[in-house]
Design a protein around this motif. Structure first.
Motif, PDB file in Angstrom:
ATOM      1  N   VAL A  51       0.884  -1.165   0.000  1.00  0.00           N
ATOM      2  CA  VAL A  51       0.000   0.000   0.000  1.00  0.00           C
ATOM      3  C   VAL A  51       0.917   1.208   0.000  1.00  0.00           C
ATOM      4  O   VAL A  51       1.759   1.360   0.894  1.00  0.00           O
ATOM      5  N   SER A  52       0.802   2.054  -1.013  1.00  0.00           N
ATOM      6  CA  SER A  52       1.771   3.141  -1.110  1.00  0.00           C
ATOM      7  C   SER A  52       1.076   4.498  -1.189  1.00  0.00           C
ATOM      8  O   SER A  52       0.225   4.734  -2.042  1.00  0.00           O
ATOM      9  N   GLN A  94       2.637  -4.518   3.096  1.00  0.00           N
ATOM     10  CA  GLN A  94       3.679  -3.536   3.450  1.00  0.00           C
ATOM     11  C   GLN A  94       3.140  -2.139   3.173  1.00  0.00           C
ATOM     12  O   GLN A  94       2.289  -1.980   2.292  1.00  0.00           O
ATOM     13  N   VAL A  95       3.649  -1.161   3.875  1.00  0.00           N
ATOM     14  CA  VAL A  95       3.196   0.210   3.639  1.00  0.00           C
ATOM     15  C   VAL A  95       4.401   1.077   3.281  1.00  0.00           C
ATOM     16  O   VAL A  95       5.461   0.961   3.904  1.00  0.00           O
ATOM     17  N   ASP A  96       4.216   1.894   2.274  1.00  0.00           N
ATOM     18  CA  ASP A  96       5.333   2.681   1.751  1.00  0.00           C
ATOM     19  C   ASP A  96       4.765   4.009   1.247  1.00  0.00           C
ATOM     20  O   ASP A  96       3.554   4.254   1.335  1.00  0.00           O
ATOM     21  N   SER A  97       5.612   4.858   0.716  1.00  0.00           N
ATOM     22  CA  SER A  97       5.123   6.084   0.073  1.00  0.00           C
ATOM     23  C   SER A  97       5.943   6.314  -1.189  1.00  0.00           C
ATOM     24  O   SER A  97       7.027   5.733  -1.356  1.00  0.00           O
ATOM     25  N   ILE A 114      -0.768   5.394   9.988  1.00  0.00           N
ATOM     26  CA  ILE A 114      -2.162   4.967  10.163  1.00  0.00           C
ATOM     27  C   ILE A 114      -2.389   3.624   9.448  1.00  0.00           C
ATOM     28  O   ILE A 114      -2.963   2.686  10.009  1.00  0.00           O
ATOM     29  N   ILE A 115      -1.922   3.545   8.209  1.00  0.00           N
ATOM     30  CA  ILE A 115      -2.156   2.308   7.442  1.00  0.00           C
ATOM     31  C   ILE A 115      -1.370   1.148   8.064  1.00  0.00           C
ATOM     32  O   ILE A 115      -1.862   0.018   8.145  1.00  0.00           O
ATOM     33  N   LYS A 116      -0.161   1.437   8.539  1.00  0.00           N
ATOM     34  CA  LYS A 116       0.634   0.382   9.204  1.00  0.00           C
ATOM     35  C   LYS A 116      -0.119  -0.165  10.404  1.00  0.00           C
ATOM     36  O   LYS A 116      -0.203  -1.384  10.603  1.00  0.00           O
TER      37      LYS A 116
END
Ligand code: ADP
Length: 162
Positions: free
Chosen positions: A33-34, A65-68, A53-55
């Motif tokens: 999820v980025s 996994q959460v990233d940007s 928040i997503i983590k």
């Protein structure tokens, strides 16, 4: 190994987003999820806050996994060797925009990035991040729209009581 990216603004993540995340996580070995770092918008939550928040909301989903990222999704996807993007469709109003985005990404990436769509679960079809922010701004109840800890964070931003 089947990998996918679910990109979006997630300002903030709603139960509709979370529903898409849970369902997509069952379809792929790894779901990233980025959060898009879009400097032109003035977000309620910083990218770091949105990632956290997503983590927190996905901590029980081991393959999420959460990233940007910033810039073009196709470049980000290529850098992580991802060939599938996941997006959600709520209503026909999403369709035209999402179709154009998906076709642009496929074209621009020389067919390296395809998009799959999950239709929203009906109970979340009305939910949008902007709607949630508007409800909270005017002191309404956002608890049916977001996880409880997110509702608290939103009210804090608007200096309102949960
Ligand atoms: P963007 O600014 O990229 O549209 P959003 O965070 O608003 O980012 O949405 C990310 C994706 O999630 C989009 O594909 C959007 O259609 C989808 N989405 C948003 N809300 C819902 C919902 N309630 N149910 C299903 N999909 C949703």
């Amino acid at each position: 190994m089947k990998k996918a990216v679910y990109p979006g603004s997630f300002d903030p993540m709603t139960l509709g987003h979370l529903d898409v995340i849970k369902r997509a996580s069952k379809m792929f070995d790894e779901l990233i999820v980025s959060v898009l770092n879009n400097k032109e918008k003035s977000p309620l939550f910083s990218v770091e806050e949105r990632v956290n928040i997503i983590k927190e909301a996905t901590k029980d989903l081991p393959n999420v996994q959460v990233d940007s990222f910033s810039g073009l999704l196709i470049n980000y996807a290529a850098s992580r060797d991802i060939h599938v993007a996941v997006r959600g469709l709520r209503a026909v109003t999403d369709f035209e925009y999402e179709l154009q985005l998906a076709q642009t990404n496929r074209q621009l990436s020389n067919e390296a990035l395809d998009t799959v769509f999950l239709t929203t679960s009906l109970e979340y079809a009305y939910l949008s991040s902007s709607g949630v922010k508007e409800i909270a701004y005017f002191g309404g109840d956002v608890s049916p729209c977001v996880p409880d800890f997110v509702a608290k964070l939103i009210y804090e931003k608007y200096h309102r009581k949960a």
